[in-house]
Design a protein around this motif. Structure first.
Motif, PDB file in Angstrom:
ATOM      1  N   GLU A   1       0.754  -1.234   0.061  1.00  0.00           N
ATOM      2  CA  GLU A   1      -0.002   0.087   0.044  1.00  0.00           C
ATOM      3  C   GLU A   1       0.785   1.177   0.057  1.00  0.00           C
TER       4      GLU A   1
ATOM      5  N   HIS B   1      -6.247   3.009  -5.340  1.00  0.00           N
ATOM      6  CA  HIS B   1      -5.866   1.596  -5.031  1.00  0.00           C
ATOM      7  C   HIS B   1      -4.788   1.343  -3.703  1.00  0.00           C
TER       8      HIS B   1
ATOM      9  N   CYS C   1      -7.085  -0.368  -0.571  1.00  0.00           N
ATOM     10  CA  CYS C   1      -7.611  -1.313  -0.623  1.00  0.00           C
ATOM     11  C   CYS C   1      -7.605  -2.227  -1.969  1.00  0.00           C
ATOM     12  N   ASP C   2      -7.925  -3.372  -2.428  1.00  0.00           N
ATOM     13  CA  ASP C   2      -7.771  -4.083  -3.565  1.00  0.00           C
ATOM     14  C   ASP C   2      -9.361  -4.121  -3.862  1.00  0.00           C
TER      15      ASP C   2
ATOM     16  N   ASN D   1      -5.045  -4.236   0.815  1.00  0.00           N
ATOM     17  CA  ASN D   1      -4.472  -4.796  -0.271  1.00  0.00           C
ATOM     18  C   ASN D   1      -3.961  -6.466  -0.053  1.00  0.00           C
TER      19      ASN D   1
END
Length: 467
Positions: free
Chosen positions: A10, A139, A142-143, A314
């Motif tokens: 991240e 992004h 988080c994914d 992520n």
């Protein structure tokens, strides 16, 4: 509030400054005030969204509390969604700036000829007919799977509002409030007993050996070279980048190959088509037929469905695969299936995730180009696909999307130097393909797209041939 723990991926993604816009296509009726309230109430409970990744004097990046309001849900009217959406994503960072870079926001595109419900006011109560929910994500926070979880919560909250179910609303907000971001070390760390994912020390050593000794013998030369990035990234940031959006009817291939071999699923078939396309570029377009080994990285979710209800971050790995592009489409697809099964069985994707975190922690990113042709991601919404009427009063059609990025520095630019096909597949087997824009121009993307068209045409001709 719960401060996010450290995921080094991240921190690197913050340098990239990526905006992913996922478009969910619907038909039906959407109550705009209810949807606005659902977005507001749910996203305001995500603790992570009240923090910002900021630099320190030592050059590190850390989470700092920066309270921001949840952006409004903007309604836009369109006669042609792809054209409107292309303009929207090309200018997405203007909207991000307007919203003070809040990490997640929604936009509604309506194809209605009027303003939604036939009313003449500027703020219609409903949108009726064909419309699109566009979920735009930074992004670094988080994914796609975390986005999927949050949209599920927003949808359930919206349904509860329409039914005046206060108890359900309260339970949904508690679920979101309880979600947090745990560090990559807590997901899995060698020898740590409280890790979420368990791998034996012996399996971890075998996985590491396999990854370190795996030779991604790809010489396609598709990546943007680092000297080009270093000289052109600032100019790239000043330009508008319109997304490429392509649709392919896979029905003839899906019908043929699923009847012929049940082990070949649609995901492996799509990825095999990409491999064949890159091989076609090597041989027929660039004049290098000897370059037949195609290596690539495929996105793999390392968390269980249960953990996905509790974690926002992520948590995806890009697992390396390699195959011979000169083989038949069926053989390439079977080869991909076998490699993916090995990865999942041995949790090689988890080891890959930790291996990447080690490299990023020690600032090894951007030092050496990864010898792969492309990275591939699949975007879909499992709940909508399984339950098309999940969003009350509507029917889900398909998912599309687009990606844009404006790198903050050279490191952020280097991390996106590959062709990055992002795919979604609809229930009626229509494949949607988009890409990240590439520094240095779209020539390579155009070649890959034309090669994909040629490969599909050749494969369909082959299965229709009487010989």
């Amino acid at each position: 509030m719960k401060k996010p723990e450290t995921i080094y991926l991240e921190q690197c993604l913050a340098h990239c400054n990526i905006a992913n816009s996922i478009a969910y296509h619907f038909t039906g009726t959407l109550n705009l005030p209810y949807f606005q309230k659902s977005v507001q109430d749910v996203l305001s409970r995500v603790d992570k969204f009240q923090y910002e990744l900021t630099g320190t004097d030592e050059g590190n990046i850390t989470w700092k509390e920066m309270k921001k309001p949840v952006p409004p849900v903007k309604l836009l009217h369109t006669r042609n969604f792809d054209e409107s959406f292309g303009e929207f994503t090309a200018s997405i960072f203007d909207l991000c700036s307007e919203y003070r870079y809040f990490p997640l926001f929604f936009t509604v595109f309506s194809e209605s000829a009027d303003n939604g419900s036939g009313a003449t006011d500027e703020k219609p109560v409903t949108v009726t007919g064909k419309f699109y929910l566009v979920q735009t994500l930074n992004h670094a926070y988080c994914d796609g799977r975390s986005c999927e979880f949050l949209l599920n919560m927003i949808t359930e909250y919206y349904n509860a509002l329409t039914e005046n179910n206060v108890q359900a609303q309260t339970g949904i907000l508690k679920t979101v409030s309880d979600a947090c971001t745990v560090s990559s070390d807590r997901v899995y760390s060698f020898g740590r007993s409280d890790s979420l994912i368990k791998i034996s020390p012996w399996q971890q050593l075998k996985n590491l050996f396999r990854l370190i000794t795996m030779k991604l013998s790809d010489s396609g030369g598709f990546s943007v070279k680092y000297p080009v990035i270093e000289s052109e990234w600032e100019n790239f940031r000043r330009q508008k980048h319109y997304p490429q959006m392509h649709y392919f009817d896979l029905n003839p291939l899906v019908r043929h190959y699923q009847q012929k071999n049940s082990s070949v699923n649609i995901n492996s078939l799509i990825t095999a088509l990409l491999v064949k396309a890159f091989y076609h570029v090597n041989g027929s377009m660039n004049g290098h037929p000897e370059k037949k080994m195609i290596s690539f990285r495929m996105m793999s979710d390392i968390l269980s469905a249960r953990h996905r209800q509790k974690l926002i971050g992520n948590y995806c790995a890009y697992a390396p695969l390699i195959t011979d592009g000169s083989k038949s489409l069926m053989d390439v697809a079977e080869d991909i299936v076998k490699q993916v099964e090995i990865f999942r069985k041995n949790k090689l994707d988890v080891t890959m995730y930790k291996f990447l975190e080690f490299a990023l922690r020690n600032r090894m990113a951007g030092k050496k180009d990864d010898p792969t042709s492309f990275t591939v991601s699949l975007v879909l919404h499992r709940k909508f696909m399984k339950h098309p009427k999940f969003l009350k009063g509507t029917t889900f059609i398909r998912t599309t999307g687009a990606l844009n990025y404006s790198p903050l520095d050279v490191l952020g630019a280097k991390l996106n130097n590959k062709v990055g096909p992002t795919l979604s597949i609809s229930d009626d087997n229509v494949l949607f393909v988009t890409y990240y824009p590439l520094i240095g121009g779209d020539q390579t993307l155009n070649k890959v797209t034309e090669a994909l068209k040629t490969v599909m045409k050749n494969e369909i001709s082959l299965i229709n041939s009487p010989y």
